[in-house]
Write an enzyme that holds these catalytic residues in place. Structure first.
Site, PDB file in Angstrom:
ATOM      1  N   HIS A 166      -3.664  15.294  -9.303  1.00 46.05           N
ATOM      2  CA  HIS A 166      -2.641  14.232  -9.132  1.00 46.05           C
ATOM      3  C   HIS A 166      -1.609  14.624  -8.080  1.00 46.05           C
ATOM      4  O   HIS A 166      -0.468  14.172  -8.129  1.00 46.05           O
ATOM      5  CB  HIS A 166      -1.936  13.912 -10.455  1.00 46.05           C
ATOM      6  CG  HIS A 166      -2.861  13.769 -11.624  1.00 46.05           C
ATOM      7  ND1 HIS A 166      -3.400  12.559 -12.005  1.00 46.05           N
ATOM      8  CD2 HIS A 166      -3.386  14.702 -12.466  1.00 46.05           C
ATOM      9  CE1 HIS A 166      -4.191  12.747 -13.045  1.00 46.05           C
ATOM     10  NE2 HIS A 166      -4.209  14.033 -13.334  1.00 46.05           N
ATOM     11  N   SER A 287       5.723  13.656  20.206  1.00 42.96           N
ATOM     12  CA  SER A 287       6.231  12.292  20.158  1.00 42.96           C
ATOM     13  C   SER A 287       6.957  12.008  21.464  1.00 42.96           C
ATOM     14  O   SER A 287       7.609  12.894  22.019  1.00 42.96           O
ATOM     15  CB  SER A 287       7.185  12.158  18.969  1.00 42.96           C
ATOM     16  OG  SER A 287       8.088  11.093  19.184  1.00 42.96           O
ATOM     17  N   LYS A 293       8.921  16.900  17.375  1.00 42.46           N
ATOM     18  CA  LYS A 293       7.700  16.604  16.625  1.00 42.46           C
ATOM     19  C   LYS A 293       6.441  17.286  17.147  1.00 42.46           C
ATOM     20  O   LYS A 293       6.227  17.413  18.341  1.00 42.46           O
ATOM     21  CB  LYS A 293       7.453  15.084  16.648  1.00 42.46           C
ATOM     22  CG  LYS A 293       8.521  14.300  15.923  1.00 42.46           C
ATOM     23  CD  LYS A 293       8.226  14.180  14.465  1.00 42.46           C
ATOM     24  CE  LYS A 293       7.302  13.009  14.246  1.00 42.46           C
ATOM     25  NZ  LYS A 293       6.987  12.852  12.850  1.00 42.46           N
ATOM     26  N   GLU A 300      -5.517  12.770  11.813  1.00 37.34           N
ATOM     27  CA  GLU A 300      -5.147  11.376  11.526  1.00 37.34           C
ATOM     28  C   GLU A 300      -6.175  10.411  12.109  1.00 37.34           C
ATOM     29  O   GLU A 300      -6.570   9.433  11.475  1.00 37.34           O
ATOM     30  CB  GLU A 300      -3.762  11.053  12.104  1.00 37.34           C
ATOM     31  CG  GLU A 300      -2.625  11.623  11.282  1.00 37.34           C
ATOM     32  CD  GLU A 300      -1.276  11.512  11.990  1.00 37.34           C
ATOM     33  OE1 GLU A 300      -0.265  11.705  11.325  1.00 37.34           O
ATOM     34  OE2 GLU A 300      -1.241  11.246  13.199  1.00 37.34           O
ATOM     35  N   GLN A 332     -31.072  -8.066  15.667  1.00 36.03           N
ATOM     36  CA  GLN A 332     -30.522  -7.508  16.901  1.00 36.03           C
ATOM     37  C   GLN A 332     -29.100  -6.977  16.671  1.00 36.03           C
ATOM     38  O   GLN A 332     -28.637  -6.108  17.390  1.00 36.03           O
ATOM     39  CB  GLN A 332     -30.520  -8.604  17.975  1.00 36.03           C
ATOM     40  CG  GLN A 332     -30.043  -8.154  19.327  1.00 36.03           C
ATOM     41  CD  GLN A 332     -30.384  -9.177  20.385  1.00 36.03           C
ATOM     42  OE1 GLN A 332     -31.548  -9.450  20.646  1.00 36.03           O
ATOM     43  NE2 GLN A 332     -29.367  -9.783  20.974  1.00 36.03           N
TER      44      GLN A 332
END
Ligand code: ARG
Length: 473
Positions: A166, A287, A293, A300, A332
């Site tokens: 979890h 970024s 960043k 991703e 096709q």
């Protein structure tokens, strides 16, 4: 004479005999597949070479005719490879482009090639031959990915990290064990792919349009030349079946689903909140606005590309669900989803394979995290059970201890022995041995367990079996 008439009216040379007016340009564009099916040219020619050989064997072609056709097909193959072949949308598809080029080269003899076959069995043969090659490439890339993953497992067999259920800290595990879990997924994918190949490896050539042909063809001859190990057993099924495409795309979807799950983990682990790994700069981008960043764009994108592969599986299932036997032009539409699934999967596998050795493991951070979140609570319960407390009671006692630790803002291992004893009188000093994460992983030393010793053994075993599979190829 008839040909001149067709030419004058610009009607398709291959099937225009019964037509009196030409197809509109829009319809031609709508029906043409040559833009994408030219990718099958090499296999289409291979298929025609085998068919020509068979036609001579049964006496439909003389040996001079066979030689001329085969030599010219080889020349066409060379011009396609060199990029000098002129593909024409007017000729619809890969088959008719090549056949028209052959006839343009050698005249009437070229027109004999299509004896005893149809584009319906031809296309299925081409796709099967093409897909078998792709499967061979993909299976070998999967083994490479596995090898890189298992090598990381060997290197990190005793690196402790929290295991999650979890996405909450569950129990301490080793990072090597986590890598071996990834390996298991690819191992099943590999097996699935090889199993799928068995059904791709079946020769439909000779089924012609639907009912087979009146010529006494030798289907084993073409099968041997093309490297098929089986011959299709029903001509209707052979020309209309696309199970093998669907099966491959189901495999591809499952494999992409695995890649996507692993990518998701890499993304989470690389976040500053987790800080379990660094992905080398090669697999990240920055970024344009936020200078600080470093984004895990590669995993991703793998996660993102998974959607199109799932979508293609669904489009193929839908493509087939309403088709009566036998061949329909709907078929096709199988090629673009198949090609894109193959390309996407291969690219994602290759990039994943490259990325794995570039995962830098942040051991301290993983260890720190494994020590938090009461990850050894189950070990404590097992400790009580070993001292004759029934498991359910032990569960309750440890639950209360965890609650106490939460209130005292400490970990289980920080609770002093006197306080411990107030929860259960069977607890003694030796309790601290089971509360360490090292002791916890070490104790799980059975087959399939997370103990460093077991992980190292399992990883070596996996490397051996990957080596054996690689040697078999
Ligand atoms: N381009 C067609 C396909 O991909 C080839 C077979 C066409 N056959 C036909 N009878 N129109 O399926």
């Amino acid at each position: 004479m008839k040909e001149t008439k067709l030419k004058d009216k610009n009607i398709n040379q291959s099937w225009g005999g019964r037509f009196s007016s030409e197809t509109s340009d829009f319809v031609k564009q709508f029906t043409a597949s040559v833009d994408f099916d030219q990718r099958l040219a090499e296999k289409d020619i291979e298929c025609s070479l085998a068919h020509t050989s068979m036609l001579q064997k049964i006496g439909v072609l003389t040996s001079d005719e066979r030689e001329l056709i085969q030599k010219s097909l080889q020349e066409i193959a060379t011009s396609i490879n060199q990029g000098s072949f002129e593909w024409s949308e007017d000729l619809e598809d890969v088959h008719m482009n090549i056949e028209a080029a052959l006839t343009a080269k050698i005249g009437d003899v070229g027109k004999k090639l299509h004896t005893g076959r149809s584009r319906n069995d031809q296309i299925s043969t081409d796709v099967r031959l093409w897909l078998m090659d792709q499967i061979d490439d993909i299976s070998s890339i999967i083994l490479d990915v596995q090898k890189n993953i298992v090598e990381l497992a060997v290197a990190e067999h005793d690196t402790i990290m929290p295991g999650f259920t979890h996405l909450q800290v569950a129990q301490p595990i080793t990072f090597g064990h986590h890598m071996l879990a990834w390996n298991q997924m690819f191992k099943r994918d590999y097996e699935r792919l090889l199993d799928c190949r068995k059904r791709v490896d079946c020769n439909p050539l000779g089924s012609a349009a639907i009912a087979g042909t009146g010529f006494e063809i030798d289907r084993l001859h073409t099968s041997n030349l093309l490297g098929f190990s089986k011959v299709s057993e029903n001509s209707l099924d052979a020309v209309s079946d696309r199970d093998f495409v669907i099966e491959f795309c189901a495999f591809a979807s499952t494999c992409m689903m695995h890649l996507s799950r692993m990518s998701e983990e890499l993304i989470i682990w690389a976040s500053s909140q987790f800080n379990f790994i660094n992905l080398s700069d090669k697999f990240c981008t920055g970024s344009s606005i936020m200078p600080q960043k470093k984004n895990p764009d590669i995993p991703e994108l793998i996660r993102g590309k998974t959607g199109r592969v799932f979508g293609q599986l669904m489009s193929l299932l839908t493509l087939m669900k309403g088709q009566p036997l036998a061949y329909n032009r709907d078929n096709q539409e199988d090629k673009e989803p198949l090609f894109d699934s193959v390309d996407t999967l291969i690219n994602c596998l290759i990039i994943f394979k490259e990325m794995v050795p570039n995962i830098q493991v942040n051991r301290e951070s993983m260890l720190k995290s494994a020590k938090s979140g009461y990850s050894t609570a189950t070990d404590l319960a097992d400790y009580l059970v070993k001292k004759s407390v029934p498991f359910r009671d032990a569960h309750k006692i440890v639950g209360e201890l965890v609650n106490h630790a939460i209130k005292s803002k400490c970990e289980l291992v920080d609770i002093d022995i006197e306080s411990m004893k107030t929860f259960s009188d069977v607890i003694s000093d030796d309790v601290y041995d089971v509360l360490t994460v090292e002791g916890s992983v070490r104790s799980r030393s059975h087959l399939g367990g997370t103990a460093p010793k077991e992980v190292s053994k399992a990883a070596k075993h996996e490397l051996e079996s990957i080596k054996r599979l690689n040697a078999k190829k």
